[in-house]
Design an enzyme around this catalytic site. Structure first.
Site, short mmCIF file in Angstrom:
data_model
loop_
_atom_site.label_atom_id
_atom_site.label_comp_id
_atom_site.label_asym_id
_atom_site.label_seq_id
_atom_site.Cartn_x
_atom_site.Cartn_y
_atom_site.Cartn_z
N ASP A 58 -1.65 59.53 20.42
CA ASP A 58 -2.21 59.07 21.69
C ASP A 58 -2.93 57.74 21.54
O ASP A 58 -3.15 57.25 20.42
CB ASP A 58 -3.19 60.11 22.24
CG ASP A 58 -2.49 61.40 22.64
OD1 ASP A 58 -1.33 61.34 23.07
OD2 ASP A 58 -3.11 62.48 22.50
N TYR B 295 -2.99 66.56 9.95
CA TYR B 295 -3.91 65.70 10.67
C TYR B 295 -5.31 65.87 10.12
O TYR B 295 -5.70 66.97 9.71
CB TYR B 295 -3.92 66.05 12.17
CG TYR B 295 -2.73 65.56 12.96
CD1 TYR B 295 -2.78 64.34 13.64
CD2 TYR B 295 -1.56 66.31 13.03
CE1 TYR B 295 -1.70 63.89 14.37
CE2 TYR B 295 -0.47 65.85 13.76
CZ TYR B 295 -0.54 64.65 14.43
OH TYR B 295 0.54 64.21 15.15
#
Length: 256
Positions: A56, A114
C-alpha cells in the site's frame, strides 16, 4: 523476442501510492517507476511486470519479487546496473536472474514475511520518521506475545482486512508470529523499537496493519485475548483496533 527476468526490488515507499500502477493523474507508484526504467533500458514500450504483492501507499519493501518481461536479451547482472541507473534513489533492484514464462510471483509463492516496526516512546525521534511507526502508550509485551501465539495457524481473517481487491476467500495460514525487541545499538540514530514479525501463506489487503492495531489494543488492555480469538472467524465483529500507519510496514521476503 520477449525475455523474462526475476527481479528482487527494494524500495522506500514514502513517496509512492504503493506498488501497483495507478492512473497517470493519481501519482507515483513503484511499479510505474520500474516500468519506465525497463522501457528505457529495452528501448521499447512492450514492457510487462508482475509483483508478488501489492504494497500500500507508504509501505516499504526489502524483497519484492517481480517478473519482468521485455524484448531484450541481457546479462542479469548488467540488467541490475542498467535499471538502477534509471530508477529513483529510493528504488533499487538488488538482484536479477533469468526466468521462464510460466513463473508467476503471486501464484507460486509458498510464504511471505512482513515486519512491522514501531516504538512506544512519548517523543518521536527525528531519524525514525517514515521508517518506524510511533505508538506512544504503555504496552504489556507479555500479553502482546500471547496474542501472536493465537494468530498462528489457519484462520478466517474476515475481521482483519479492508475490502477492495476481490479474493476467493479470507482464510490464510500463519506459520510464525512474534514480537522482537531491537536495541539502539552503537549507531544511535534509530531508537530502540519493536518488530511485529509475521510469516504466512498469504495476506489480505491491510491485514498485517489491522493485526498490529489489534495487538496494540491488547497491549494497552483495551481488548482481551479472548476477543481476539473470537474475531478469527467468518462472523463480522466490531473492529478490534486501528489500521496501523503504513510507515512501519516492510515486505521482507517472499519464499518459493
Amino acid at each position: 523476442m520477449i525475455q523474462h527476468y526475476r527481479l528482487i526490488v527494494q524500495y522506500k515507499g514514502t513517496r509512492y501510492l504503493g506498488w501497483q500502477v495507478q492512473p497517470v493523474s493519481a501519482g507515483l507508484t513503484v511499479q510505474g517507476e520500474v516500468n519506465k526504467a525497463l522501457a528505457t533500458v529495452s528501448k521499447s514500450d512492450d514492457v510487462k511486470t508482475l509483483g508478488s504483492g501489492r504494497t500500500d501507499a507508504g509501505v516499504h519493501a526489502l524483497g519484492q519479487v517481480v517478473k519482468a518481461s521485455i524484448p531484450l536479451t541481457i546479462d542479469p547482472a548488467n540488467l541490475v546496473k542498467a535499471l538502477n541507473g534509471n530508477l529513483p534513489e529510493d528504488i533499487r533492484v538488488i538482484h536479477a536472474e533469468n526466468s521462464d514464462e510460466e513463473f508467476f510471483p503471486t501464484v507460486h509463492a509458498v510464504s511471505k514475511e512482513y515486519h512491522y516496526r514501531f516504538t512506544a516512546q512519548k517523543m518521536v525521534m527525528p531519524f525514525q520518521l517514515d521508517l518506524i511507526a510511533n505508538y506512544p502508550f504503555d504496552l504489556d509485551l507479555d500479553k502482546m506475545r500471547e496474542a501472536c501465539k493465537i494468530l498462528i495457524g489457519r484462520h478466517d481473517f474476515t475481521n482483519f482486512y479492508c475490502e477492495g481487491t476481490e479474493v476467493a476467500h479470507n482464510v490464510r495460514e500463519i506459520y510464525e508470529c512474534e514480537i522482537l525487541e531491537v536495541s539502539q545499538g552503537d549507531w544511535g540514530m534509530l531508537p530502540p523499537h519493536y518488530v511485529f514479525r509475521i510469516v504466512g501463506n498469504g495476506f489480505l489487503k491491510q491485514m498485517v496493519r489491522l493485526l498490529v492495531g489489534a495487538v496494540w489494543n491488547i497491549g494497552r488492555g483495551k481488548i482481551s485475548l479472548e476477543q481476539l480469538q473470537s474475531a478469527l472467524g467468518p462472523t463480522k465483529v466490531q473492529r478490534l483496533g486501528p489500521v496501523a500507519p503504513p510507515e512501519g510496514l516492510y515486505m521482507v521476503r517472499v519464499n518459493y
